[in-house]
Design a protein around this motif. Structure first.
Motif, PDB file in Angstrom:
ATOM      1  N   ALA A  73       0.838  -1.206   0.000  1.00 20.04           N
ATOM      2  CA  ALA A  73       0.000   0.000   0.000  1.00 20.04           C
ATOM      3  C   ALA A  73       0.868   1.249   0.000  1.00 20.04           C
ATOM      4  O   ALA A  73       0.579   2.234  -0.691  1.00 20.04           O
ATOM      5  CB  ALA A  73      -0.934  -0.013   1.205  1.00 20.04           C
ATOM      6  N   GLY A  74       1.964   1.220   0.778  1.00 19.05           N
ATOM      7  CA  GLY A  74       2.873   2.356   0.797  1.00 19.05           C
ATOM      8  C   GLY A  74       3.567   2.563  -0.531  1.00 19.05           C
ATOM      9  O   GLY A  74       3.766   3.702  -0.972  1.00 19.05           O
ATOM     10  N   LEU A  75       3.947   1.471  -1.193  1.00 20.61           N
ATOM     11  CA  LEU A  75       4.576   1.575  -2.514  1.00 20.61           C
ATOM     12  C   LEU A  75       3.621   2.184  -3.532  1.00 20.61           C
ATOM     13  O   LEU A  75       4.029   2.986  -4.377  1.00 20.61           O
ATOM     14  CB  LEU A  75       5.042   0.197  -2.976  1.00 20.61           C
ATOM     15  CG  LEU A  75       6.286  -0.371  -2.285  1.00 20.61           C
ATOM     16  CD1 LEU A  75       6.465  -1.840  -2.616  1.00 20.61           C
ATOM     17  CD2 LEU A  75       7.528   0.417  -2.687  1.00 20.61           C
ATOM     18  N   ARG A  76       2.354   1.810  -3.464  1.00 19.74           N
ATOM     19  CA  ARG A  76       1.367   2.396  -4.389  1.00 19.74           C
ATOM     20  C   ARG A  76       1.152   3.878  -4.095  1.00 19.74           C
ATOM     21  O   ARG A  76       1.118   4.707  -5.007  1.00 19.74           O
ATOM     22  CB  ARG A  76       0.035   1.637  -4.267  1.00 19.74           C
ATOM     23  CG  ARG A  76       0.011   0.274  -4.916  1.00 19.74           C
ATOM     24  CD  ARG A  76      -1.409  -0.236  -5.055  1.00 19.74           C
ATOM     25  NE  ARG A  76      -2.066  -0.363  -3.752  1.00 19.74           N
ATOM     26  CZ  ARG A  76      -2.002  -1.448  -2.984  1.00 19.74           C
ATOM     27  NH1 ARG A  76      -1.296  -2.497  -3.387  1.00 19.74           N
ATOM     28  NH2 ARG A  76      -2.633  -1.497  -1.828  1.00 19.74           N
ATOM     29  N   ALA A  89       7.234   0.240 -10.521  1.00 25.64           N
ATOM     30  CA  ALA A  89       5.956   0.280 -11.247  1.00 25.64           C
ATOM     31  C   ALA A  89       5.186  -1.025 -11.045  1.00 25.64           C
ATOM     32  O   ALA A  89       3.958  -1.016 -10.849  1.00 25.64           O
ATOM     33  CB  ALA A  89       6.205   0.541 -12.723  1.00 25.64           C
ATOM     34  N   ARG A  90       5.894  -2.157 -11.073  1.00 24.39           N
ATOM     35  CA  ARG A  90       5.233  -3.441 -10.837  1.00 24.39           C
ATOM     36  C   ARG A  90       4.666  -3.513  -9.426  1.00 24.39           C
ATOM     37  O   ARG A  90       3.548  -3.989  -9.212  1.00 24.39           O
ATOM     38  CB  ARG A  90       6.214  -4.595 -11.068  1.00 24.39           C
ATOM     39  CG  ARG A  90       6.588  -4.822 -12.527  1.00 24.39           C
ATOM     40  CD  ARG A  90       7.193  -6.198 -12.731  1.00 24.39           C
ATOM     41  NE  ARG A  90       8.377  -6.409 -11.917  1.00 24.39           N
ATOM     42  CZ  ARG A  90       9.607  -6.067 -12.272  1.00 24.39           C
ATOM     43  NH1 ARG A  90       9.809  -5.470 -13.450  1.00 24.39           N
ATOM     44  NH2 ARG A  90      10.632  -6.302 -11.489  1.00 24.39           N
ATOM     45  N   ALA A  91       5.453  -3.036  -8.466  1.00 27.05           N
ATOM     46  CA  ALA A  91       4.994  -3.052  -7.073  1.00 27.05           C
ATOM     47  C   ALA A  91       3.762  -2.189  -6.890  1.00 27.05           C
ATOM     48  O   ALA A  91       2.832  -2.547  -6.156  1.00 27.05           O
ATOM     49  CB  ALA A  91       6.119  -2.582  -6.154  1.00 27.05           C
ATOM     50  N   ALA A  92       3.742  -1.028  -7.548  1.00 24.59           N
ATOM     51  CA  ALA A  92       2.590  -0.123  -7.442  1.00 24.59           C
ATOM     52  C   ALA A  92       1.330  -0.757  -8.012  1.00 24.59           C
ATOM     53  O   ALA A  92       0.211  -0.421  -7.603  1.00 24.59           O
ATOM     54  CB  ALA A  92       2.887   1.191  -8.154  1.00 24.59           C
ATOM     55  N   ARG A 105      10.571  -8.304  -4.718  1.00 28.93           N
ATOM     56  CA  ARG A 105      11.380  -8.662  -3.553  1.00 28.93           C
ATOM     57  C   ARG A 105      11.435  -7.449  -2.626  1.00 28.93           C
ATOM     58  O   ARG A 105      12.298  -6.580  -2.743  1.00 28.93           O
ATOM     59  CB  ARG A 105      12.763  -9.099  -3.999  1.00 28.93           C
ATOM     60  CG  ARG A 105      12.723 -10.229  -5.024  1.00 28.93           C
ATOM     61  CD  ARG A 105      14.108 -10.578  -5.524  1.00 28.93           C
ATOM     62  NE  ARG A 105      14.797 -11.494  -4.634  1.00 28.93           N
ATOM     63  CZ  ARG A 105      16.053 -11.855  -4.779  1.00 28.93           C
ATOM     64  NH1 ARG A 105      16.775 -11.351  -5.765  1.00 28.93           N
ATOM     65  NH2 ARG A 105      16.626 -12.689  -3.954  1.00 28.93           N
ATOM     66  N   LEU A 106      10.508  -7.399  -1.686  1.00 26.24           N
ATOM     67  CA  LEU A 106      10.320  -6.206  -0.864  1.00 26.24           C
ATOM     68  C   LEU A 106      11.562  -5.845  -0.059  1.00 26.24           C
ATOM     69  O   LEU A 106      11.939  -4.673   0.020  1.00 26.24           O
ATOM     70  CB  LEU A 106       9.130  -6.410   0.076  1.00 26.24           C
ATOM     71  CG  LEU A 106       7.738  -6.294  -0.549  1.00 26.24           C
ATOM     72  CD1 LEU A 106       6.676  -6.682   0.469  1.00 26.24           C
ATOM     73  CD2 LEU A 106       7.497  -4.878  -1.060  1.00 26.24           C
ATOM     74  N   GLY A 107      12.186  -6.847   0.560  1.00 27.28           N
ATOM     75  CA  GLY A 107      13.358  -6.555   1.379  1.00 27.28           C
ATOM     76  C   GLY A 107      14.495  -5.963   0.567  1.00 27.28           C
ATOM     77  O   GLY A 107      15.140  -5.001   0.991  1.00 27.28           O
TER      78      GLY A 107
END
Length: 587
Positions: A521-524, A555-558, A564-566
């Motif tokens: 959610a934060g990445l978006r 962009a993919r994360a959003a 790979r979040l870490g």
């Protein structure tokens, strides 16, 4: 130590470091500058300065050092930076878990401190692009990058080693002061020692506290610390975060209800403390965290309102109590199959693939693993995926964001290390694969935890993690990685050690809170700002990353696609840290 530096200056520089509040400790032929309160001991033949928490009597340790017993430096039991000045030499050491660093610059003069950036500023050091390439490209090859730093020419002591300075010759070298015994496949002795170590770690802190606060997330690690604190204090202010979609608060309420001296405070995380909302890392000594900086700053402010003394946290418990999946390499026969089947069911993978990965790992030396990883960094564009990839010496590298130069550089450094060392450099002295691998995870966790402590120190909060005390670490490593890790019970060593002390509702909990949704959610929410960081950024200026590849991942994360979040957090953390620093002088 968490917020300030302790200095050891050579005879040619006896002026105070920049800033106010410095105190000079004239220890015979040596001068040590420090800022915050420290403990001292003086006996014939040795003067001792301890910055941090000690469990053992420091005067007794000083006597042993005066008698020439260098290993005594590693037996204070807590978490501290220690400086021992004798007639002909000096020893400086940090802790076993890597929270307390000893940073050294040898040129143009010798400067020693507990913060790498402060030491760099003292000698005018610039950034070291090679270290950045290795740290971001192969983050789990901890043994390779540990002794370096973001700054060229600033070294870091390995946990279990001390800096040794000869008075007469002026020579400076590393000396191993801790030799851990090989871990055993038995939880009985380790459980007894862990129980005693934790009781001492929490009790000695509670005894000196004017008002005691503690994290109570609902997880086993924080519940253990809070339960022990409740036996030592008439009143413990326990704090828990309320995060939408995370069930931990239910467990926290259940634990608090069974501890009469604990008052639970439930605090909802505000928008300004959500992941990636705050991207100011200028106060950190090293890069490392990004997503949670805002949350930690907000949390420190809440703690400050309730506290006034040390704040106990459960951070570090995972790294001390369990091991990465490489522990499967220490199992054979039906036991290996049973553990593989358990993990496979939890993660929906093939147990046979895990058994095969464990078999390969048993037959892969550390040096060969480094060489294989070096080859993969250069010749493969995507990381190894799936659960079997985690049954390895150090997981898989992050190559998709590296520039070609950084790939080549990281690979060269891995090969050079492999040629120089057949085994990891740890106090375990050539232990089994799984135990060495678990140790590397521990010290990486400790080095990260010191950054969280620095964030809290900005608000006057003394963050304490008993799980990373030397005596606790020693106790945990009495049991092998294979003995203290299983898919069928959460932290069996702790369950054995704390049975009857920690409420059963926490001790036998089988789940953990999942904060992944909050991170995405934060990445978006902050996607545009994050992508802007990687348009003409500092990492690209150093030649380390491919900014287009990072922007594509963001962009993919959003869009909610898995990333790979870490590793992404580490890259963002590195960029915002660099933007808060000048390119030289550690400022």
């Amino acid at each position: 130590m968490n917020g300030d530096a302790v200095w050891l200056l050579d005879g040619g520089q006896d002026t105070a470091p920049p800033g106010t509040g410095w105190v000079c400790w004239a220890a015979g032929w040596l001068r040590v500058w420090h800022t915050q309160p420290v403990s001292r001991a003086r006996v014939p033949g040795c003067r001792l300065l301890v910055d941090g928490h000690a469990v053992m009597d420091i005067k007794a340790v000083a006597k042993r050092l005066a008698a020439g017993e260098d290993t005594a430096l590693g037996w204070l039991g807590g978490s501290a930076t220690v400086i021992a000045v004798r007639e002909h030499d000096v020893l400086v050491a940090g802790d076993l878990a890597g929270q307390r660093l000893v940073a050294v610059a040898r040129h143009p003069r010798l400067v020693v401190g507990d913060q790498v950036s402060a030491v760099a500023g003292r000698v005018g050091a610039g950034f070291d692009p090679q270290w950045w390439a290795l740290r971001l490209g192969a983050p789990q090859a901890v043994d390779v990058w540990w002794s370096g730093s973001p700054w060229a020419g600033v070294e870091v002591a390995r946990p279990g080693w001390a800096l040794h300075l000869e008075r007469r010759s002026g020579t400076c070298s590393w000396r191993q002061i801790t030799h851990l015994q090989p871990p055993q496949d038995d939880l009985v002795v380790a459980g007894h020692e862990l129980r005693e170590a934790l009781i001492n770690a929490v009790g000695t802190r509670a005894a000196s506290a004017r008002r005691l606060t503690a994290d109570l997330s609902g997880g086993l690690d924080s519940a253990t610390i809070t339960a022990l604190a409740a036996t030592d204090s008439d009143s413990v202010e326990a704090l828990t975060m309320l995060v939408p979609g995370v069930e931990d608060v239910v467990a926290a309420r259940a634990v608090a209800a069974l501890l009469p001296s604990v008052r639970l405070h439930e605090l909802a995380v505000p928008e300004q403390a959500a992941p990636f909302a705050d991207l100011d890392a200028s106060g950190l000594d090293e890069p490392g965290i990004a997503a949670n900086i805002g949350r930690e700053r907000w949390w420190a402010q809440q703690i400050d309102e309730f506290g006034g003394g040390p704040h106990l946290t459960g951070e570090g418990g995972d790294a001390a109590l369990t091991a990465p999946l490489s522990y499967l390499s220490g199992l054979t026969g039906l036991t290996a199959w049973r553990h593989a089947r358990g993990w496979a069911r939890l993660r929906q993978h093939s147990p046979a693939a895990l058994v095969r990965a464990a078999w390969r790992l048993r037959r892969t030396s550390y040096a060969d693993a480094l060489r294989h990883e070096a080859h993969r960094i250069v010749h493969s564009g995507s990381p190894a995926a799936g659960l079997p990839a985690r049954v390895s010496w150090f997981g898989s590298s992050t190559v998709e964001w590296l520039s070609p130069w950084a790939r080549d550089t990281a690979a060269q450094l891995l090969r050079a290390h492999a040629n120089a060392y057949e085994h990891p450099i740890t106090p375990l002295n050539n232990a089994a694969v799984e135990d060495d691998a678990a140790w590397l995870v521990l010290i990486a966790s400790g080095r990260m935890q010191r950054l969280y402590a620095q964030v809290h120190a900005e608000y006057g909060v003394q963050l304490e993690s008993p799980w990373l005390d030397d005596a606790v670490v020693r106790a945990c490593w009495r049991a092998s990685a294979a003995a203290r890790t299983t898919p069928y019970q959460l932290k069996p060593l702790l369950v054995r050690a704390m049975d009857g002390v920690v409420p059963d509702v926490a001790l036998h909990r089988s789940t953990k809170g999942d904060y992944t949704a909050s991170a995405y959610a934060g990445l978006r929410r902050h996607a545009l700002r994050l992508r802007a960081l990687f348009t003409g950024g500092r990492l690209a200026e150093l030649g380390v990353i491919d900014e287009a590849a990072v922007r594509a991942t963001l962009a993919r994360a959003a869009e909610g696609l898995p990333v790979r979040l870490g590793r992404l957090d580490a890259v963002v953390g590195a960029e915002i840290w660099l933007r808060g620093r000048n390119s030289a002088c550690g400022s």
